[in-house]
Design an enzyme around this catalytic site. Structure first.
Site, PDB file in Angstrom:
ATOM      1  N   CYS A   1       4.004  -8.343  -6.731  1.00  0.00           N
ATOM      2  CA  CYS A   1       5.268  -8.318  -5.992  1.00  0.00           C
ATOM      3  C   CYS A   1       6.373  -9.040  -6.774  1.00  0.00           C
ATOM      4  CB  CYS A   1       5.070  -8.871  -4.577  1.00  0.00           C
ATOM      5  SG  CYS A   1       6.451  -8.505  -3.466  1.00  0.00           S
TER       6      CYS A   1
ATOM      7  N   HIS B   1       1.103  -5.091  -2.557  1.00  0.00           N
ATOM      8  CA  HIS B   1       0.180  -6.218  -2.354  1.00  0.00           C
ATOM      9  C   HIS B   1      -1.250  -5.688  -2.295  1.00  0.00           C
ATOM     10  CE1 HIS B   1       3.018  -9.512  -1.579  1.00  0.00           C
ATOM     11  NE2 HIS B   1       3.808  -8.549  -1.141  1.00  0.00           N
TER      12      HIS B   1
ATOM     13  N   GLU C   1      -3.924  -7.306  -2.218  1.00  0.00           N
ATOM     14  CA  GLU C   1      -4.716  -8.164  -1.316  1.00  0.00           C
ATOM     15  C   GLU C   1      -4.526  -7.796   0.150  1.00  0.00           C
ATOM     16  OE1 GLU C   1      -0.735 -10.314  -1.403  1.00  0.00           O
ATOM     17  OE2 GLU C   1      -1.875  -9.006  -2.743  1.00  0.00           O
TER      18      GLU C   1
END
Length: 195
Positions: free
Chosen positions: A77, A175, A177
């Site tokens: 990001c 993202h 994750e």
């Protein structure tokens, strides 16, 4: 494997740590320059505003160290955006790893882009076993222009680079994750990358 998440005060660190823990890897938070240099893999996270984040990097001397790293480095990001030449956000000079600039989406679209969008034109082992047009989770008001270093593309108002690669440096605008099974696979692929 020694995996370091650079801890400079501008990262969504806990969710990244948990994502790697699910893959069986203990990610260490550190801003220690020697420790970062000796790591097998480095994550450069980023959440927040570009100029403030860059000030924090400079304060700790990390702005000088990150571009010299030789192991695989993944910017996530804002981390990816700070690896570029410059950003329109706060008129910020970046680390200059990727030879491209960061622009703001126009007011013609809802800003920030927040939620799920597809990535395509995948061009790296970072995306091994990831299908074209797979959905990833994004939250951003600024984008990286498409360029020769682009290894994935997303369309929101315009086509832009949702992932970049140059030598041992990788960056993703989304993202991983927070992107479910496919995002987890991208993090797993990052752990297996050869320089």
């Amino acid at each position: 494997m020694k995996l370091i998440i650079i801890n400079y005060g501008a990262g969504n660190i806990k969710s990244i740590q948990f994502a790697f823990k699910r893959l069986g890897v203990e990610a260490i938070l550190s801003n220690n320059i020697d420790e970062i240099r000796k790591a097998d893999r480095v994550i450069f996270p980023g959440v927040g505003e570009a100029s403030s984040a860059m000030k924090m990097l400079k304060k700790s001397g990390l702005d000088k160290i990150i571009p010299t790293l030789k192991q695989p480095v993944l910017g996530i990001c804002l981390g990816m955006q700070l690896m570029c030449n410059s950003s329109e956000e706060g008129n910020t000079k970046g680390l200059g790893i990727f030879n491209v600039d960061v622009k703001r989406f126009s007011n013609a679209v809802k800003v920030p882009q927040m939620g799920w969008n597809v990535i395509y034109d995948l061009k790296s082992d970072l995306f091994k076993e990831i299908k074209d047009k797979e959905f990833m989770y994004l939250v951003h008001s600024f984008y990286v222009e498409n360029c020769v270093e682009s290894i994935a593309t997303t369309d929101y108002e315009i086509e832009y680079a949702s992932a970049l690669k140059k030598d041992n440096f990788y960056g993703v605008q989304f993202h991983p994750e927070k992107s479910g099974v496919e995002g987890s696979k991208i993090l797993e692929n990052f752990l297996k990358l050869k320089v």
